[in-house]
Design a protein around this motif. Structure first.
Motif, PDB file in Angstrom:
ATOM      1  N   VAL A   1       0.833  -1.204   0.000  1.00  0.00           N
ATOM      2  CA  VAL A   1       0.000   0.000   0.000  1.00  0.00           C
ATOM      3  C   VAL A   1       0.869   1.257   0.000  1.00  0.00           C
ATOM      4  O   VAL A   1       0.562   2.249  -0.678  1.00  0.00           O
ATOM      5  CB  VAL A   1      -0.944  -0.015   1.211  1.00  0.00           C
ATOM      6  CG1 VAL A   1      -1.670   1.320   1.358  1.00  0.00           C
ATOM      7  CG2 VAL A   1      -1.955  -1.150   1.086  1.00  0.00           C
ATOM      8  N   LEU A   2       1.964   1.222   0.764  1.00  0.00           N
ATOM      9  CA  LEU A   2       2.839   2.392   0.858  1.00  0.00           C
ATOM     10  C   LEU A   2       3.709   2.578  -0.375  1.00  0.00           C
ATOM     11  O   LEU A   2       4.304   3.645  -0.556  1.00  0.00           O
ATOM     12  CB  LEU A   2       3.722   2.263   2.103  1.00  0.00           C
ATOM     13  CG  LEU A   2       2.995   2.279   3.451  1.00  0.00           C
ATOM     14  CD1 LEU A   2       3.956   1.922   4.582  1.00  0.00           C
ATOM     15  CD2 LEU A   2       2.372   3.652   3.712  1.00  0.00           C
TER      16      LEU A   2
ATOM     17  N   GLY B   1       2.729   0.169  -7.184  1.00  0.00           N
ATOM     18  CA  GLY B   1       3.445  -0.094  -8.418  1.00  0.00           C
ATOM     19  C   GLY B   1       4.830  -0.656  -8.247  1.00  0.00           C
ATOM     20  O   GLY B   1       5.585  -0.745  -9.230  1.00  0.00           O
ATOM     21  N   VAL B   2       5.222  -1.048  -7.031  1.00  0.00           N
ATOM     22  CA  VAL B   2       6.563  -1.595  -6.804  1.00  0.00           C
ATOM     23  C   VAL B   2       6.481  -3.097  -6.505  1.00  0.00           C
ATOM     24  O   VAL B   2       7.137  -3.902  -7.164  1.00  0.00           O
ATOM     25  CB  VAL B   2       7.284  -0.863  -5.661  1.00  0.00           C
ATOM     26  CG1 VAL B   2       8.656  -1.484  -5.401  1.00  0.00           C
ATOM     27  CG2 VAL B   2       7.424   0.621  -5.993  1.00  0.00           C
ATOM     28  N   MET B   3       5.666  -3.486  -5.533  1.00  0.00           N
ATOM     29  CA  MET B   3       5.545  -4.906  -5.215  1.00  0.00           C
ATOM     30  C   MET B   3       4.540  -5.609  -6.120  1.00  0.00           C
ATOM     31  O   MET B   3       4.677  -6.799  -6.393  1.00  0.00           O
ATOM     32  CB  MET B   3       5.148  -5.083  -3.742  1.00  0.00           C
ATOM     33  CG  MET B   3       6.185  -4.576  -2.767  1.00  0.00           C
ATOM     34  SD  MET B   3       5.708  -4.804  -1.036  1.00  0.00           S
ATOM     35  CE  MET B   3       5.768  -6.584  -0.876  1.00  0.00           C
ATOM     36  N   THR B   4       3.538  -4.889  -6.567  1.00  0.00           N
ATOM     37  CA  THR B   4       2.556  -5.441  -7.503  1.00  0.00           C
ATOM     38  C   THR B   4       2.296  -4.414  -8.598  1.00  0.00           C
ATOM     39  O   THR B   4       2.397  -3.196  -8.370  1.00  0.00           O
ATOM     40  CB  THR B   4       1.240  -5.783  -6.796  1.00  0.00           C
ATOM     41  OG1 THR B   4       0.711  -4.611  -6.181  1.00  0.00           O
ATOM     42  CG2 THR B   4       1.440  -6.869  -5.761  1.00  0.00           C
TER      43      THR B   4
ATOM     44  N   LEU C   1      11.900   0.149  -2.187  1.00  0.00           N
ATOM     45  CA  LEU C   1      10.742   0.251  -1.304  1.00  0.00           C
ATOM     46  C   LEU C   1      10.954   1.339  -0.255  1.00  0.00           C
ATOM     47  O   LEU C   1      11.958   1.366   0.457  1.00  0.00           O
ATOM     48  CB  LEU C   1      10.490  -1.081  -0.604  1.00  0.00           C
ATOM     49  CG  LEU C   1       9.948  -2.232  -1.457  1.00  0.00           C
ATOM     50  CD1 LEU C   1       9.882  -3.496  -0.627  1.00  0.00           C
ATOM     51  CD2 LEU C   1       8.569  -1.894  -2.007  1.00  0.00           C
ATOM     52  N   ARG C   2       9.996   2.228  -0.163  1.00  0.00           N
ATOM     53  CA  ARG C   2      10.013   3.206   0.917  1.00  0.00           C
ATOM     54  C   ARG C   2       9.524   2.541   2.202  1.00  0.00           C
ATOM     55  O   ARG C   2       8.704   1.632   2.168  1.00  0.00           O
ATOM     56  CB  ARG C   2       9.126   4.404   0.581  1.00  0.00           C
ATOM     57  CG  ARG C   2       9.601   5.233  -0.606  1.00  0.00           C
ATOM     58  CD  ARG C   2       8.630   6.375  -0.871  1.00  0.00           C
ATOM     59  NE  ARG C   2       7.295   5.866  -1.172  1.00  0.00           N
ATOM     60  CZ  ARG C   2       6.181   6.594  -1.064  1.00  0.00           C
ATOM     61  NH1 ARG C   2       6.244   7.835  -0.603  1.00  0.00           N
ATOM     62  NH2 ARG C   2       5.004   6.062  -1.378  1.00  0.00           N
ATOM     63  N   PHE C   3      10.050   3.020   3.316  1.00  0.00           N
ATOM     64  CA  PHE C   3       9.673   2.547   4.655  1.00  0.00           C
ATOM     65  C   PHE C   3      10.154   1.129   4.952  1.00  0.00           C
ATOM     66  O   PHE C   3       9.849   0.598   6.012  1.00  0.00           O
ATOM     67  CB  PHE C   3       8.148   2.617   4.869  1.00  0.00           C
ATOM     68  CG  PHE C   3       7.557   3.962   4.613  1.00  0.00           C
ATOM     69  CD1 PHE C   3       7.773   5.010   5.496  1.00  0.00           C
ATOM     70  CD2 PHE C   3       6.806   4.199   3.469  1.00  0.00           C
ATOM     71  CE1 PHE C   3       7.230   6.261   5.256  1.00  0.00           C
ATOM     72  CE2 PHE C   3       6.261   5.439   3.223  1.00  0.00           C
ATOM     73  CZ  PHE C   3       6.475   6.484   4.120  1.00  0.00           C
ATOM     74  N   GLU C   4      10.875   0.497   4.034  1.00  0.00           N
ATOM     75  CA  GLU C   4      11.349  -0.850   4.308  1.00  0.00           C
ATOM     76  C   GLU C   4      12.318  -0.851   5.486  1.00  0.00           C
ATOM     77  O   GLU C   4      12.296  -1.767   6.316  1.00  0.00           O
ATOM     78  CB  GLU C   4      12.026  -1.446   3.072  1.00  0.00           C
ATOM     79  CG  GLU C   4      12.401  -2.915   3.250  1.00  0.00           C
ATOM     80  CD  GLU C   4      12.957  -3.533   1.984  1.00  0.00           C
ATOM     81  OE1 GLU C   4      12.822  -4.762   1.819  1.00  0.00           O
ATOM     82  OE2 GLU C   4      13.533  -2.787   1.155  1.00  0.00           O
ATOM     83  N   ALA C   5      13.153   0.187   5.581  1.00  0.00           N
ATOM     84  CA  ALA C   5      14.086   0.271   6.702  1.00  0.00           C
ATOM     85  C   ALA C   5      13.336   0.376   8.030  1.00  0.00           C
ATOM     86  O   ALA C   5      13.756  -0.199   9.039  1.00  0.00           O
ATOM     87  CB  ALA C   5      15.024   1.466   6.525  1.00  0.00           C
TER      88      ALA C   5
END
Length: 854
Positions: free
Chosen positions: A47-48, A51-54, A123-127
């Motif tokens: 959700v965050l 277009g990156v994971m799906t 990915l943003r917020f992955e950290a």
């Protein structure tokens, strides 16, 4: 010498539950919050990062793994690819992982568009999620100590879950409503307790799973043992040592990946996700782990080994071929996360994790609530009981002993001790229950604040002392004493216990310091005389707070309902009286209501006609100008033949009517205050207060009343068993306790209640039946004295002696409410017969025999 007693098993578990909860609760709350966040980590990241994971599925074919690999290598040239993660879902992007740099746990990864081959943004917020994971797994500590701390917390969680289950275990556990239903109308402490207990029951299985799997991961000995049971070989000791990292080799012209992928597809047509691990050298083999679409969980992994040169199948290890023990090991993580049970399981685990902070909060609020309820009196008691330094000239200590039933005698004693100490005197403040008569000879001065219980009896806590004072030879010739006797003139034996104590001390040779002072319902003038007398012993003047001698002010209550409960009964009519007030009034089960009643108009007219006075004449009474008839309405009427020269002379002679006291038959959560009032009749007609409430006051009319705390009849703070014994209108006090216990989820209750006729006097029958059906009243004995087979409460109590002993052995608290003449005395004698006098007295000393009788 007193006998030291081990605490009960329930008390031990309660203390352990409380201690672990307030010490480990904060860290468990952190673990719960982070676990809840991680429960749907992939969904949140998706959700965050749109277009990156799906991505949107397209009509064209997706790129082959080799094309995806080449696309990823173009953005990180020269770095070795470790693995590729692919999903059968046409919307999922490919994840390509690179080798970790020296000293790092994981390497970089990139996501590749499955149709265009474009490398997608990081990915943003992955950290942030990685940080949450570190906090959840190791509390941000180094791995070894972090695992140890988490293992201890997992043990604490198991202990809290199991001890909580034990503490709320009902006597008849078959009813699911007893375990799982929650009454949303609860308020205050009952609401918090029920929320804490019911939510704990709902989450119990989840916590057992989380705690057990957490212990498995945290302790090597547990993990090795479980794996040994499952048939896995024990890990080599060298596995725990840091191994030198192999030099990352660049692929020296690896064979094409497509043949291996085609072989995989041929052997796994129902794949859902697959991880391809690349060999370090081109001559190696591809290692594939994959999950089938119909796999039981995300760790049900199948394995393949494919030759890199031509994609030939070297080894195929389907999940179903593993041993039962090996498959069981793969379920540990899915059970921990709840994914073993699909989406519902993940939601349940997330909610259970989110509940952990709630348990910490409600546990602390319950703890602070108990402290707050007891703080004022406990602080005064601690200050008073602490031995004060003796100032020069203070002399020998004065004994100040109190015998209390409702707490008033103790409060007066506390303030009296403070006054003496403020004047420089040393004081030993003692409860009579903790005093032996032989100790009196060691004091030059002994002061007693003695309440009277019932019709002239000693308070329950003073019965042992009183019995011993009358038992053996004792000479107190060197002791000087004084008695402050508390009582109520409405009883025939007014201040009966204080009078008996005064006479006995005198008979033993003690000398009175000053005449006994009798106090009628907290009379301020009498308490003032007591403080003046203490001044002769050196007490500081003016230190008795108003709270010690002034009752709370009366407030207005509206009569909203009145119901005749026993029409047709041989006994006097019994009414349920329902009152409401607009002010914020709180009480607890066992408390009382003081009701101010007034004379009827007919009574006043008859008295005025006999006296010859004008009821409309203006007088000043209690500082307020008013008609004489209004002053008379709220006063004790003088003899009709008494000659008064004027209306004001009559008003000056009037004494206010003492309020009548009733046991409250409900709890604040009911939304109103309920009384059970028996209509009393005598030669002069109907009883003043009972007649006012049951007949003369119109529904909708106003009642002047005030709450009166009754700590001697309050229920226990924990969930120990309770036995409720009573008769007649004594159902009021028992009903309040039972309502409070049921709403709090405390179902180890026993009711023994007596009335006249089953057909007409089955009080609260519907409510009792509902409690029994819900498992909240596992023992219930209703007896009737005017039926064909007459039986009294004390008779049934003797018939059930074995059950009574069993409940007492399990720390039961006995509450008795009803008539002093007859029932209460007979029940007391029955208890002495069944338990022995020493056993009954031990219950009194331990505060487990509580009475509200009249």
């Amino acid at each position: 010498m007193s006998r030291w007693r081990l605490p009960s098993l329930r008390a031990v578990w309660f203390q352990l539950h409380w201690f672990v909860g307030i010490t480990a609760g904060t860290l468990l709350a952190v673990i719960g919050l982070t676990g809840a966040i991680m429960a749907f980590e992939d969904e949140l990241l998706d959700v965050l990062n749109p277009g990156v994971m799906t991505v949107d599925a397209e009509a064209r074919l997706r790129l082959q793994p080799e094309q995806l690999l080449q696309a990823a290598q173009r953005v990180r040239p020269g770095e070795r690819v470790v693995s590729i993660v692919l999903e059968a879902d046409p919307r999922s992007t490919a994840l390509v992982r690179f080798a970790a740099p020296p000293g790092e746990r994981r390497g970089p990864d990139v996501r590749v568009h499955p149709y265009s081959g474009a490398v997608l943004p990081a990915l943003r917020f992955e950290a942030a999620f990685n940080w949450v994971e570190e906090l959840h797994r190791w509390l941000l500590l180094p791995r070894a100590p972090g695992r140890l701390v988490l293992g201890i917390l997992a043990l604490c969680l198991l202990g809290l879950a199991l001890s909580g289950l034990y503490l709320r275990w009902p006597r008849k556990p078959a009813s699911w409503r007893t375990w799982l239903t929650f009454n949303t109308s609860l308020r205050g402490r009952s609401f918090l307790w029920a929320l804490h207990a019911i939510a704990g029951t709902w989450a119990l299985v989840a916590y057992l799973i989380v705690g057990g799997t957490g212990i498995y991961w945290s302790f090597d000995v547990v993990r090795d043992t479980v794996q040994g049971w499952a048939g896995n070989e024990r890990r080599a000791a060298t596995e725990t040592k840091v191994q030198p990292r192999k030099r990352a080799l660049k692929p020296d012209g690896p064979a094409a990946l497509d043949p291996a992928w085609n072989t995989f597809l041929a052997h796994a047509p129902n794949w859902a996700s697959a991880t391809i691990r690349l060999p370090e050298r081109g001559s190696g083999a591809y290692q594939l782990t994959w999950i089938a679409q119909d796999g039981p969980h995300e760790r049900a992994r199948n394995r393949m080994s494919l030759r890199a040169s031509d994609g030939a199948l070297l080894k195929n290890e389907p999940y179903g071929a593993q041993t039962v023990g090996q498959r069981a090991l793969t379920t540990i993580r899915p059970l921990h996360t709840g994914s073993y049970f699909g989406l519902p399981g993940r939601v349940i685990m997330m909610l259970a994790s989110l509940a952990l902070p709630g348990f910490a909060i409600t546990g602390w609020l319950l703890y602070l609530g108990r402290r707050r309820q007891q703080r004022a009196l406990a602080r005064e008691r601690a200050m008073a009981m602490t031995e004060q330094p003796t100032t020069p000239g203070a002399g020998a200590p004065i004994l100040l002993a109190f015998a209390t039933q409702g707490g008033q005698a103790e409060r007066i004693a506390l303030h009296s001790a403070a006054a003496l100490r403020a004047g420089g005197r040393a004081v030993d403040l003692r409860a009579v229950s903790a005093l032996s008569p032989g100790e009196l000879a060691g004091y030059d001065h002994a002061l007693f604040v003695a309440a009277t219980f019932g019709d002239g009896e000693a308070p329950d806590a003073a019965r042992r002392f009183t019995r011993e004072l009358h038992a053996g030879p004792l000479m107190l010739a060197g002791c000087k004493y004084a008695v402050l006797a508390l009582g109520d003139r409405n009883y025939a034996r007014y201040c009966g216990y204080g009078i008996a104590l005064d006479e006995r001390l005198g008979a033993l040779g003690a000398t009175a310091l000053f005449p006994r002072i009798d106090v009628d319902q907290g009379d301020a003038a009498a308490l003032g005389r007591w403080m003046h007398a203490l001044g002769t012993l050196g007490a500081a003047a003016g230190t008795l707070p108003a709270a010690a001698n002034d009752a709370a002010p009366m407030t207005d209550w509206r009569l909203v309902a009145r119901t005749h409960l026993n029409p047709g009964s041989l006994g006097a009519p019994l009414y349920e009286i329902v009152l409401q007030t607009t002010s914020d009034q709180q009480w607890q089960a066992g408390d009382l209501l003081d009701v101010a009643a007034c004379h009827t108009a007919a009574t006043l007219y008859a008295w005025l006609a006999a006296s010859g006075l004008d009821g409309a004449a203006r007088v000043t009474w209690q500082g307020e100008p008013q008609p004489l008839r209004d002053a008379l309405a709220w006063s004790e009427l003088p003899g009709a033949g008494h000659p008064f020269a004027s209306a004001q002379e009559c008003a000056d002679a009037l004494k206010p009517l003492a309020p009548r006291r009733y046991s409250i038959a409900g709890i604040p959560q009911d939304g109103a205050l309920t009384l059970l009032v028996r209509q009393q009749r005598h030669e002069q007609g109907m009883g003043l207060a009972s007649g006012w409430l049951t007949a003369h006051l119109a529904v909708g009319g106003m009642v002047r009343a005030r709450l009166a705390t009754n700590p001697g009849f309050h229920g226990p703070q924990d969930a120990r068993p309770c036995i409720y014994i009573g008769n007649g209108s004594g159902m009021a006090g028992l009903r309040a306790h039972l309502r409070s216990r049921v709403l709090a989820g405390q179902h180890r209750n026993w009711l023994l209640f007596g009335e006249r006729q089953r057909a007409f006097d089955s009080l609260c029958a519907g409510e009792i039946a509902a409690w029994r059906a819900a498992g909240a009243l596992p023992e219930c004995d209703l007896v009737f004295s005017r039926d064909d087979a007459p039986e009294y409460v004390q008779d049934r109590l003797r018939a059930r002696a074995d059950t009574l002993r069993d409940w007492v052995e399990h720390d039961a608290v006995i509450h008795v409410c009803g008539s002093l003449q007859g029932m209460a005395g007979e029940v007391d004698a029955a208890l002495a017969t069944i338990l022995g006098e020493a056993g009954r007295d031990r219950l009194i000393d331990e505060g487990r025999y509580r009475r509200d009788v009249y």
